[in-house]
Every structure is written in structure tokens, then in C-alpha cells.
Design an enzyme around this catalytic site. Structure first.
Site, PDB file in Angstrom:
ATOM      1  CG  ASN A  11     -17.262  44.399  24.656  1.00 41.29           C
ATOM      2  OD1 ASN A  11     -18.398  44.659  24.785  1.00 41.29           O
ATOM      3  ND2 ASN A  11     -16.472  43.701  25.354  1.00 41.29           N
ATOM      4  CD1 TRP A  12     -20.485  47.952  20.062  1.00 42.44           C
ATOM      5  CD2 TRP A  12     -22.499  49.332  20.519  1.00 42.44           C
ATOM      6  NE1 TRP A  12     -20.750  48.467  19.056  1.00 42.44           N
ATOM      7  CE2 TRP A  12     -22.195  49.076  19.112  1.00 42.44           C
ATOM      8  CE3 TRP A  12     -23.433  49.833  21.008  1.00 42.44           C
ATOM      9  CZ2 TRP A  12     -22.878  49.473  18.249  1.00 42.44           C
ATOM     10  CZ3 TRP A  12     -24.397  50.348  20.220  1.00 42.44           C
ATOM     11  CH2 TRP A  12     -24.433  50.110  18.832  1.00 42.44           C
ATOM     12  CE  LYS A  13     -14.170  46.593  26.509  1.00 45.93           C
ATOM     13  NZ  LYS A  13     -12.763  46.819  26.787  1.00 45.93           N
ATOM     14  CG  HIS A  99     -14.477  41.369  28.940  1.00 44.09           C
ATOM     15  ND1 HIS A  99     -13.691  42.175  29.605  1.00 44.09           N
ATOM     16  CD2 HIS A  99     -14.149  41.702  27.734  1.00 44.09           C
ATOM     17  CE1 HIS A  99     -12.990  43.013  28.807  1.00 44.09           C
ATOM     18  NE2 HIS A  99     -13.341  42.651  27.480  1.00 44.09           N
ATOM     19  CD  GLU A 101     -13.498  45.847  30.170  1.00 50.34           C
ATOM     20  OE1 GLU A 101     -14.431  45.791  29.823  1.00 50.34           O
ATOM     21  OE2 GLU A 101     -12.449  46.370  29.148  1.00 50.34           O
ATOM     22  CD  GLU A 169     -11.119  40.687  24.908  1.00 48.25           C
ATOM     23  OE1 GLU A 169     -11.210  41.607  23.892  1.00 48.25           O
ATOM     24  OE2 GLU A 169     -11.536  41.042  25.885  1.00 48.25           O
ATOM     25  N   GLY A 175      -7.245  48.550  26.021  1.00 46.23           N
ATOM     26  CA  GLY A 175      -7.391  50.014  26.089  1.00 46.23           C
ATOM     27  C   GLY A 175      -6.221  50.757  26.368  1.00 46.23           C
ATOM     28  CB  SER A 210      -5.095  47.971  21.571  1.00 47.65           C
ATOM     29  OG  SER A 210      -5.011  48.491  23.095  1.00 47.65           O
ATOM     30  N   GLY A 231     -13.026  46.663  21.202  1.00 46.35           N
ATOM     31  CA  GLY A 231     -13.728  47.436  21.931  1.00 46.35           C
ATOM     32  C   GLY A 231     -13.892  48.688  21.660  1.00 46.35           C
TER      33      GLY A 231
END
Ligand code: 13P
Length: 248
Positions: A11-13, A99, A101, A169, A175, A210, A231
């Protein structure tokens, strides 16, 4: 029971420009092609702006493409949004939904995510539905309740189990460099499986938060962990491939 295939998702975000994104995708595609036939599935989820150029780069390689979100409607007056059909049109096979986020930044809740699941599955995509507890929920022993609630709220009454992946997650692990123990992940994955009933035997339940080359092996070796959602470590071709290779 047949062993479930492992799934590695990057997932490159909101990262990557045309040149850097194409280089990264090409590196992963080259490594994957050199290792064919792959015994696991590998998916890149770049930002929407890069999906089409990367689709061309990945042609002929075993690397698959996914979106990071989609709208619940198929088309219409929704400025700034993308539909599942549009993702499928560009060659995407997967889409990440719910997600944390997006849940946090846009207040996305279960009913909206469930609608997106229905729409994305109808468009032929495999839906990666994300769930995870906050640090507060973990600290107060509410992880299991939070996961079961999020799971049932985020799934529509009817869905295709063959097009569902659940990604566990923990929000506190995203992160941060903090990772639950494999035993802790296993407990939650088994809970998710039990909550899914019959579908739980076949649905891939993957872990995210992570994941890095150093911890990927112990995570991916566990039979209850069907893969990883990566990520920041997916932004480095060599590191991402090192993680993926542990799924062999
Ligand atoms: P990190 O691997 O950067 O912790 O991100 C995990 C994640 O949110 C993947 O969807």
C-alpha cells in the site's frame, strides 16, 4: 483443509511520482518475473494517478494491481471520487477498503464500507477490508470486541467470500515500528475466522502494521497469517521483495 495461498500487498498510500513509481513497480515486476512460478500472490496498490502507467509496466509479470479506495456508486456526480468499475477498467484486481487512515480522516464507518464492498465485488474486484483496534482499546482489553464489531459492521449481509480478504491492522502498529507478537496476531486472526463462519476457512486474513524485512519471516511463517499489507516498507523495491520472498 487446503492451505491458503499467501498474499503480499504493498500500500503505497499517497506516495510516488511518475518516474519513481514506475521505477519501483518495474523493480518489483522484474524480481517477481525472475522468480516465476510464484507460490504466493503479490499486489501493488499505488496512488490512483499511477495505476494506468503501472498497469502497462506490470503486463506480462505476475504482479497484480489494486486501488486504495473506491466509491460505493458505479458512476455519477461525485467530484473527486473513483468507482470500483473504473479501477477494474484499468486492470485492478483488488481494492483496499476501510483503511484506518480513511476511517479516521474521513469518518468512514461500517455501513459505508459495506456498501463499497458490495459495489467493488460487483465490479469483479477482491476487497481487502481493513480492521484494527486503537491503543486505548488494546490497553483496556477491548481488542476482541472492537474487531468483531468492525468486521460485522464493515461487511454487507451478502458478499462473495472468494472476493474477500480481511486485513488486521492494529492502528497503534501502523507507521510506528511497534508490532504485536505473532501469538497476538494469531489470536485476532482466529477470532476473525470464527466470526466469518464457513467463509472463515477460505478467506485470507492478512496482517498489516510496521511489517519490515526483519519481522516478515516470523509473521509469514505462521499458518494463521495468510499474508501482509505493507505500507512504508513497500516503497523500497528491494525491501518489499525481501518481505514477499519470505512467503515462499
Ligand atoms: P506501515 O507498514 O507503514 O506501518 O503501514 C501499514 C499500513 O497501513 C498498510 O495499509
Amino acid at each position: 483443509m487446503a492451505k491458503r495461498r499467501k498474499l503480499i500487498v504493498g500500500n503505497w498510500k499517497m506516495n510516488g511520482r511518475l518516474t519513481s513509481g514506475l521505477n519501483l513497480a518495474r523493480e518489483v515486476a522484474d524480481r517477481a518475473t525472475a522468480s516465476m512460478p510464484l507460490t504466493f500472490d503479490i499486489v501493488l496498490c499505488p496512488p490512483a494517478t499511477l495505476i494506468w502507467p503501472i498497469a502497462e509496466t506490470l503486463m506480462g509479470s505476475p504482479v497484480l494491481l489494486g486501488g486504495q479506495d473506491c466509491h460505493y456508486a458505479n458512476h455519477g456526480a461525485y467530484t473527486g471520487d473513483l468507482s470500483a468499475g473504473m479501477l477494474a477498467d484499468l486492470g485492478c484486481r483488488y481494492v483496499i477498503l476501510g483503511h484506518s487512515e480513511r476511517r479516521m480522516a474521513y469518518g468512514e464507518q461500517g455501513d459505508l464500507i459495506a456498501q463499497k464492498v458490495t459495489s467493488a465485488q460487483l465490479a469483479g474486484l477482491t476487497t481487502i477490508v481493513c480492521l484494527g483496534e486503537t491503543l486505548e482499546q488494546r490497553a483496556s482489553g477491548a481488542t476482541e470486541t472492537a474487531i468483531v464489531q468492525q468486521l460485522s459492521a464493515s461487511l454487507p449481509d451478502k458478499y462473495h467470500a472468494s472476493q474477500l480478504v480481511v486485513a488486521y491492522e492494529p492502528i497503534w502498529a501502523i507507521g510506528t515500528g511497534e508490532v504485536p507478537s505473532v501469538e497476538e496476531i494469531r489470536i485476532v486472526h482466529r477470532l476473525i475466522r470464527r466470526s466469518l463462519g464457513v467463509a472463515g476457512e477460505t478467506v485470507q486474513v492478512i496482517y498489516g502494521g510496521s511489517v519490515v524485512p526483519n519481522n516478515a519471516e516470523s509473521i509469514l511463517q505462521d499458518d494463521d497469517i495468510d499474508g501482509v499489507l505493507v505500507g512504508s516498507a513497500s516503497l523500497n523495491g528491494d525491501g518489499f521483495w525481501t518481505i514477499a520472498d519470505k512467503a515462499r
